[in-house]
Design a protein around this motif. Structure first.
Motif, PDB file in Angstrom:
ATOM      1  N   GLY A   1     -31.225  27.642 -12.780  1.00  0.00           N
ATOM      2  CA  GLY A   1     -29.886  27.863 -12.237  1.00  0.00           C
ATOM      3  C   GLY A   1     -29.620  27.028 -11.006  1.00  0.00           C
ATOM      4  O   GLY A   1     -28.515  26.497 -10.826  1.00  0.00           O
ATOM      5  N   GLY A   2     -30.625  26.895 -10.133  1.00  0.00           N
ATOM      6  CA  GLY A   2     -30.464  26.049  -8.949  1.00  0.00           C
ATOM      7  C   GLY A   2     -30.223  24.603  -9.323  1.00  0.00           C
ATOM      8  O   GLY A   2     -29.323  23.942  -8.781  1.00  0.00           O
ATOM      9  N   LEU A   3     -31.021  24.090 -10.277  1.00  0.00           N
ATOM     10  CA  LEU A   3     -30.822  22.717 -10.739  1.00  0.00           C
ATOM     11  C   LEU A   3     -29.465  22.565 -11.410  1.00  0.00           C
ATOM     12  O   LEU A   3     -28.770  21.553 -11.218  1.00  0.00           O
ATOM     13  N   CYS A   4     -29.069  23.569 -12.175  1.00  0.00           N
ATOM     14  CA  CYS A   4     -27.774  23.555 -12.852  1.00  0.00           C
ATOM     15  C   CYS A   4     -26.629  23.390 -11.853  1.00  0.00           C
ATOM     16  O   CYS A   4     -25.721  22.579 -12.066  1.00  0.00           O
ATOM     17  N   LEU A   5     -26.650  24.141 -10.764  1.00  0.00           N
ATOM     18  CA  LEU A   5     -25.575  24.062  -9.775  1.00  0.00           C
ATOM     19  C   LEU A   5     -25.551  22.707  -9.076  1.00  0.00           C
ATOM     20  O   LEU A   5     -24.477  22.133  -8.844  1.00  0.00           O
ATOM     21  N   VAL A   6     -26.725  22.179  -8.752  1.00  0.00           N
ATOM     22  CA  VAL A   6     -26.787  20.852  -8.109  1.00  0.00           C
ATOM     23  C   VAL A   6     -26.205  19.799  -9.041  1.00  0.00           C
ATOM     24  O   VAL A   6     -25.376  18.965  -8.637  1.00  0.00           O
ATOM     25  N   VAL A   7     -26.631  19.835 -10.297  1.00  0.00           N
ATOM     26  CA  VAL A   7     -26.143  18.870 -11.288  1.00  0.00           C
ATOM     27  C   VAL A   7     -24.638  19.043 -11.509  1.00  0.00           C
ATOM     28  O   VAL A   7     -23.895  18.062 -11.617  1.00  0.00           O
ATOM     29  N   ALA A   8     -24.189  20.291 -11.561  1.00  0.00           N
ATOM     30  CA  ALA A   8     -22.773  20.568 -11.827  1.00  0.00           C
ATOM     31  C   ALA A   8     -21.878  19.963 -10.752  1.00  0.00           C
ATOM     32  O   ALA A   8     -20.873  19.292 -11.063  1.00  0.00           O
ATOM     33  N   PHE A   9     -22.216  20.186  -9.484  1.00  0.00           N
ATOM     34  CA  PHE A   9     -21.368  19.666  -8.406  1.00  0.00           C
ATOM     35  C   PHE A   9     -21.488  18.149  -8.296  1.00  0.00           C
ATOM     36  O   PHE A   9     -20.499  17.470  -8.002  1.00  0.00           O
ATOM     37  N   ALA A  10     -22.700  17.606  -8.545  1.00  0.00           N
ATOM     38  CA  ALA A  10     -22.863  16.152  -8.468  1.00  0.00           C
ATOM     39  C   ALA A  10     -22.109  15.459  -9.596  1.00  0.00           C
ATOM     40  O   ALA A  10     -21.330  14.524  -9.358  1.00  0.00           O
ATOM     41  N   ALA A  11     -22.317  15.918 -10.832  1.00  0.00           N
ATOM     42  CA  ALA A  11     -21.665  15.267 -11.977  1.00  0.00           C
ATOM     43  C   ALA A  11     -20.178  15.580 -12.024  1.00  0.00           C
ATOM     44  O   ALA A  11     -19.362  14.714 -12.380  1.00  0.00           O
ATOM     45  N   GLY A  12     -19.810  16.822 -11.670  1.00  0.00           N
ATOM     46  CA  GLY A  12     -18.400  17.203 -11.704  1.00  0.00           C
ATOM     47  C   GLY A  12     -17.551  16.410 -10.743  1.00  0.00           C
ATOM     48  O   GLY A  12     -16.454  15.948 -11.087  1.00  0.00           O
ATOM     49  N   THR A  13     -18.040  16.221  -9.519  1.00  0.00           N
ATOM     50  CA  THR A  13     -17.289  15.430  -8.541  1.00  0.00           C
ATOM     51  C   THR A  13     -17.362  13.937  -8.866  1.00  0.00           C
ATOM     52  O   THR A  13     -16.399  13.207  -8.628  1.00  0.00           O
ATOM     53  N   ALA A  14     -18.499  13.508  -9.434  1.00  0.00           N
ATOM     54  CA  ALA A  14     -18.617  12.086  -9.795  1.00  0.00           C
ATOM     55  C   ALA A  14     -17.620  11.708 -10.881  1.00  0.00           C
ATOM     56  O   ALA A  14     -17.092  10.596 -10.891  1.00  0.00           O
ATOM     57  N   ARG A  15     -17.324  12.635 -11.776  1.00  0.00           N
ATOM     58  CA  ARG A  15     -16.372  12.348 -12.851  1.00  0.00           C
ATOM     59  C   ARG A  15     -14.945  12.195 -12.326  1.00  0.00           C
ATOM     60  O   ARG A  15     -14.079  11.681 -13.021  1.00  0.00           O
ATOM     61  N   LEU A  16     -14.710  12.648 -11.111  1.00  0.00           N
ATOM     62  CA  LEU A  16     -13.383  12.508 -10.500  1.00  0.00           C
ATOM     63  C   LEU A  16     -13.284  11.269  -9.609  1.00  0.00           C
ATOM     64  O   LEU A  16     -12.229  11.019  -9.025  1.00  0.00           O
TER      65      LEU A  16
END
Length: 232
Positions: free
Chosen positions: A26-41
């Protein structure tokens, strides 16, 4: 039931392993989510395109295949991962790809005027994301992110396929030793349900907490404005 009582310590150890895998994943999931989610913008294609490829790759392929790849295929390239490491990586990256779309959608839903105001104030993209946009987007992210975390918890049952001794792995061991099936798997079913319910309760509590914080801030801002205006 006697088998459950006799092998309760084994189930307890498996439960602790499941919780540890869920927390790390879950910790890795959140880090990846915010990194990839903001990178896609990002407005830069060199940042946006790799993030899009990552998200579509991990969303478009099976979690089991990814887990097998990390544990069984990477050694052919000279990379040997511990079973727990392979399991956490597969879970975190897979669920993080789904959660990245949650982050991207929540941020994209913010009014365009907020971004324009931040630009007018001279804020850098990183600063406006950190100080303005992401904090205001978190309440919209919480319900779907909670669903992602529950899904991640349930998918921890797959880590037994790469020899991680989680709750499902221990249950299979007990079943092969005692021949009990119904009682053992009914027990772990209840355990997974309890863990999922606790996650759902935590998500609901966080939603209420953020709603109260936003309401308190709104009241403070209204009082501040009235103070500036003064008595009529």
């Amino acid at each position: 039931m006697s088998a459950i009582i006799d092998y309760a310590p084994l189930l307890w150890q498996g439960l602790l392993t499941t919780i540890m895998v869920a927390i790390l994943g879950g910790g890795l999931c959140l880090v990846v989510a915010f990194a990839a989610g903001t990178a896609r913008l990002s407005s830069h294609r060199i940042v946006r395109w790799p993030a899009a490829v990552f998200v579509e790759t991990f969303r478009g392929t099976s979690l089991i295949v990814q887990m097998f790849w990390f544990f069984y295929a990477l050694p052919f390239f000279g990379i040997q991962l511990h079973p727990l490491t392979a399991a956490v990586l597969a879970l975190g990256l897979n669920e993080g790809a789904y959660a990245a779309e949650v982050v991207r959608g929540a941020i994209s839903s913010r009014p365009r005027g907020q971004t324009e105001a931040c630009i007018a104030l001279g804020m850098t993209p990183a600063l406006r994301l950190r100080r303005i946009i992401i904090p205001q987007s978190i309440p919209a992210m919480l319900p779907p992110l909670g669903n992602v975390m529950v899904d991640l918890l349930k998918n921890t049952s797959l880590v037994s396929l790469v020899t991680v001794a989680d709750l499902t792995f221990r249950a299979q061991m007990i079943r092969s030793t005692t021949g009990e099936t119904t009682a053992i798997f009914l027990t772990i079913l209840v355990m997974y349900f309890v863990l999922s319910s606790l996650l759902a309760l935590l998500t609901a509590w966080l939603e209420r907490r953020f709603a109260l914080d936003r309401k308190a801030k709104s009241i403070k801002e209204n009082v501040r404005e009235l103070t500036k205006v003064g008595p009529l």
